[in-house]
Design a protein around this motif. Structure first.
Motif, short mmCIF file in Angstrom:
data_model
loop_
_atom_site.label_atom_id
_atom_site.label_comp_id
_atom_site.label_asym_id
_atom_site.label_seq_id
_atom_site.Cartn_x
_atom_site.Cartn_y
_atom_site.Cartn_z
N GLY A 182 0.87 -1.18 -0.03
CA GLY A 182 -0.12 0.02 -0.10
C GLY A 182 0.70 1.34 -0.15
N ARG A 183 2.11 1.23 -0.13
CA ARG A 183 3.09 2.46 0.08
C ARG A 183 2.97 3.07 -1.67
NH1 ARG A 183 4.91 -1.40 3.12
NH2 ARG A 183 5.64 -1.03 5.49
N ASP A 184 2.95 4.34 -1.48
CA ASP A 184 2.94 5.00 -2.77
C ASP A 184 4.22 5.64 -3.23
OD1 ASP A 184 2.41 6.92 -1.20
OD2 ASP A 184 0.63 7.74 -2.05
N SER A 185 5.17 5.73 -2.05
CA SER A 185 6.53 6.32 -2.02
C SER A 185 7.52 5.52 -1.25
CB SER A 185 6.37 7.73 -2.15
OG SER A 185 5.98 8.05 -0.48
N ILE A 186 8.69 5.92 -1.36
CA ILE A 186 9.63 5.09 -0.77
C ILE A 186 10.23 6.18 0.27
CG2 ILE A 186 11.82 3.84 -0.99
CD1 ILE A 186 11.30 3.40 -3.93
N ASP A 187 10.06 5.92 1.61
CA ASP A 187 10.68 6.92 2.38
C ASP A 187 11.94 6.28 2.81
OD1 ASP A 187 11.16 8.11 4.75
OD2 ASP A 187 9.42 7.72 5.93
N LEU A 188 12.83 7.01 2.52
CA LEU A 188 14.40 6.64 2.56
C LEU A 188 14.87 6.89 4.10
CD1 LEU A 188 15.93 8.20 -0.52
CD2 LEU A 188 15.00 6.06 -0.23
N THR A 189 13.97 7.27 5.13
CA THR A 189 14.53 7.12 6.54
C THR A 189 13.71 6.02 7.15
OG1 THR A 189 12.54 8.67 7.03
CG2 THR A 189 14.56 9.42 6.27
N ALA A 190 12.92 5.41 6.49
CA ALA A 190 12.36 4.23 7.13
C ALA A 190 12.90 2.99 7.25
CB ALA A 190 10.75 4.02 6.72
N TYR A 191 14.01 2.57 6.57
CA TYR A 191 14.85 1.53 6.46
C TYR A 191 16.28 1.60 6.99
CZ TYR A 191 10.70 0.80 3.52
OH TYR A 191 9.30 0.86 3.05
N ASP A 192 16.73 0.35 7.40
CA ASP A 192 18.10 0.28 7.66
C ASP A 192 18.95 -0.06 6.55
OD1 ASP A 192 17.42 0.30 10.55
OD2 ASP A 192 16.37 -1.46 10.23
N ARG A 193 18.69 -0.72 5.37
CA ARG A 193 19.39 -1.03 4.53
C ARG A 193 18.61 -0.98 2.98
NH1 ARG A 193 22.76 -0.28 7.73
NH2 ARG A 193 24.50 -1.55 8.14
N PHE A 194 19.03 -0.68 1.76
CA PHE A 194 18.70 -0.53 0.73
C PHE A 194 19.39 -1.58 -0.51
CE2 PHE A 194 17.49 3.19 2.90
CZ PHE A 194 16.33 3.51 2.36
N VAL A 195 18.53 -2.32 -0.99
CA VAL A 195 19.37 -3.25 -2.02
C VAL A 195 18.39 -3.02 -3.55
CG1 VAL A 195 19.58 -5.55 -2.83
CG2 VAL A 195 19.42 -5.11 -0.22
N VAL A 196 19.12 -2.79 -4.35
CA VAL A 196 18.72 -2.00 -5.77
C VAL A 196 19.08 -3.47 -6.60
CG1 VAL A 196 18.90 -0.78 -7.63
CG2 VAL A 196 19.18 0.06 -5.42
N VAL A 197 17.88 -3.89 -7.42
CA VAL A 197 17.96 -5.30 -8.09
C VAL A 197 17.73 -4.99 -9.59
CG1 VAL A 197 17.23 -7.67 -8.34
CG2 VAL A 197 17.44 -6.48 -5.96
N GLY A 198 18.51 -5.22 -10.45
CA GLY A 198 18.21 -5.36 -11.89
C GLY A 198 18.50 -4.06 -12.28
N LEU A 199 17.16 -3.74 -12.97
CA LEU A 199 17.27 -2.38 -13.34
C LEU A 199 18.25 -1.95 -14.66
CD1 LEU A 199 16.11 -0.38 -10.41
CD2 LEU A 199 14.61 -0.88 -12.27
N GLY A 200 18.52 -3.10 -15.30
CA GLY A 200 19.42 -2.78 -16.47
C GLY A 200 20.77 -2.62 -16.17
N PHE A 201 21.08 -3.09 -14.70
CA PHE A 201 22.68 -3.24 -14.34
C PHE A 201 23.14 -4.63 -14.84
CE2 PHE A 201 26.15 -3.36 -11.46
CZ PHE A 201 26.71 -2.28 -11.61
N ASP A 202 23.47 -4.62 -16.33
CA ASP A 202 23.89 -6.03 -16.99
C ASP A 202 25.10 -6.04 -17.46
OD1 ASP A 202 23.50 -8.27 -18.34
OD2 ASP A 202 21.24 -7.94 -18.80
N ILE A 203 26.06 -7.03 -17.19
CA ILE A 203 27.23 -7.30 -17.93
C ILE A 203 27.08 -7.48 -19.27
CG2 ILE A 203 27.44 -9.54 -17.47
CD1 ILE A 203 30.10 -6.96 -17.19
N VAL A 204 25.94 -7.71 -19.88
CA VAL A 204 26.06 -8.12 -21.34
C VAL A 204 26.10 -6.68 -22.02
CG1 VAL A 204 24.28 -9.73 -21.29
CG2 VAL A 204 23.26 -7.68 -21.54
N LEU A 205 26.13 -5.46 -21.29
CA LEU A 205 26.56 -4.15 -22.05
C LEU A 205 27.90 -4.07 -22.43
CD1 LEU A 205 24.52 -1.43 -19.73
CD2 LEU A 205 23.96 -2.37 -22.08
N LEU A 206 28.87 -5.09 -21.79
CA LEU A 206 30.08 -5.23 -22.50
C LEU A 206 30.26 -5.56 -23.61
CD1 LEU A 206 33.20 -5.33 -21.81
CD2 LEU A 206 32.90 -7.61 -20.95
#
Length: 369
Positions: free
Chosen positions: A102-126
């Motif tokens: 139900g959250r419509d935004s990411i409160d960056l003060t509400a979490y202890d750690r952040f993990v970003v997954v994927g989103l085009g961070f792909d070694i095939v760009l090599l």
């Protein structure tokens, strides 16, 4: 970020002593632990991790994970406002609300750690620059017109490409604007080896690039560049979480049995589309990867009675399921698979039919019976 634990009181009283399990008013207080709140931000590659986490979350009662999922390119519409990552774009907003409770935004003060997954961070760009430069590690035949560069320079060029073509580093930078702790970043999983056989227009460049690397025996070059990228991003407060080695095949691919396509049944209405999927993984991969993430981000959070994920057992179970699904597909009636996702008529057929009509081909001559 420092968090204060709350005592789980069965009465309205406040504990009077510092000891765990202290009795208050006849009620015994349970020992308390600090809950670690983790925020995952990513695209469709989060699906495997979510399914994997569902099977192991009970072993981490003191870890609370919130996942914000959206189609990769939709994150172009995300922006930072104060200590919130927000969006006004309907599709991204809907997936935020649907998958995050139900959250419509990411409160960056509400979490202890952040993990970003994927989103085009792909070694095939090599593969976009692989044949345009040469390093001390290249095994393939040298071209006179190709410049010689160091491995760090090659890695920097890939990072520049990642900044331009992926949204992972943009999201990580947003988080770092507000959060002082490092942000963890997971690569897009290595492709399954079937990528070498898939020749659709969208994936042809990837297939050719990976085939060239394999042909020249430059798999180690790819892995070294990935390691250099990890080292180069660390001063920015971005820590890469590597894909577990036991999930990797032939240095630059993910094991076939851990791919989503390996477990598609004959009744799946999108069977052809899924069998052509070269990048998405299944819950077996998700559990192994989430185990690596938890060891990195929340070490010691697993309860003492829980067993660690047995990667070998997960892979063996995945292989057994792959064999079952493959046999089902082989035994399925041809018509069932063909009718699942009807192919479009080849583009040239209407033109051939039109040409025959214009030229009179196939018409009966006057007087013929």
């Amino acid at each position: 970020m420092v968090r204060f634990a709350r005592w789980p009181l069965s009465t309205g009283s406040i504990p009077r002593g510092p000891g765990n399990g202290h009795a208050v008013g006849g009620a015994r207080l349970e020992p308390f632990r600090m809950t670690q709140k983790l925020c995952f931000i990513g695209n469709s590659h989060l699906a495997a991790l979510k399914r994997g986490w569902d099977g192991m979350a009970a072993d981490y009662p003191d870890v609370d994970i919130t996942m914000f999922i959206g189609l990769g390119h939709r994150y172009e519409h995300a922006y930072l406002e104060g200590h919130f990552i927000k969006t006004q774009f309907g599709e991204l907003l809907d997936t935020f609300v649907r998958h995050s409770g139900g959250r419509d935004s990411i409160d960056l003060t509400a979490y202890d750690r952040f993990v970003v997954v994927g989103l085009g961070f792909d070694i095939v760009l090599l593969t976009r620059i692989y044949d345009r430069y040469r390093t001390v590690m290249n095994n393939g035949p040298a071209k006179k017109e190709v410049p010689f560069v160091s491995l760090d320079v090659l890695a920097q060029m890939v990072i520049a490409d990642l900044r331009e073509h992926s949204l992972a580093l943009r999201l990580a930078s947003m988080v770092k604007t507000v959060v002082s702790d490092p942000v963890h970043l997971c690569w897009v999983p290595l492709k399954r080896k079937a990528a070498l056989r898939i020749s659709t227009k969208k994936k042809l460049a990837i297939a050719k690039g990976l085939a060239a690397i394999r042909r020249n025996g430059d798999e180690d070059l790819v892995r070294v560049v990935m390691e250099r990228i990890r080292v180069l991003l660390r001063p920015e407060g971005i820590l890469l979480i590597e894909q577990p080695e036991e999930t990797v095949a032939d240095r630059i691919f993910t094991r076939e049995e851990l791919s989503q396509a390996a477990h598609i049944g004959p009744d799946d209405p999108h069977i052809r589309e899924r069998l052509d999927d070269i990048g998405h993984m299944n819950p077996f991969f998700g559990r192994i990867m989430m185990n690596r993430i938890m060891e990195t981000v929340a070490p010691g959070a697993r309860v003492a009675t829980a067993a660690a994920i047995d990667s070998a057992a997960e892979i063996e179970a995945a292989r057994a399921q792959m064999e079952v699904q493959s046999e089902k597909r082989r035994q399925a009636p041809r018509s069932k698979q063909a009718s699942a996702t009807p192919r479009r008529r080849p583009w040239h057929r209407p033109l051939v039919k039109w040409g025959k009509r214009i030229l009179g081909a196939g018409r009966k001559k006057k007087g013929e019976s």
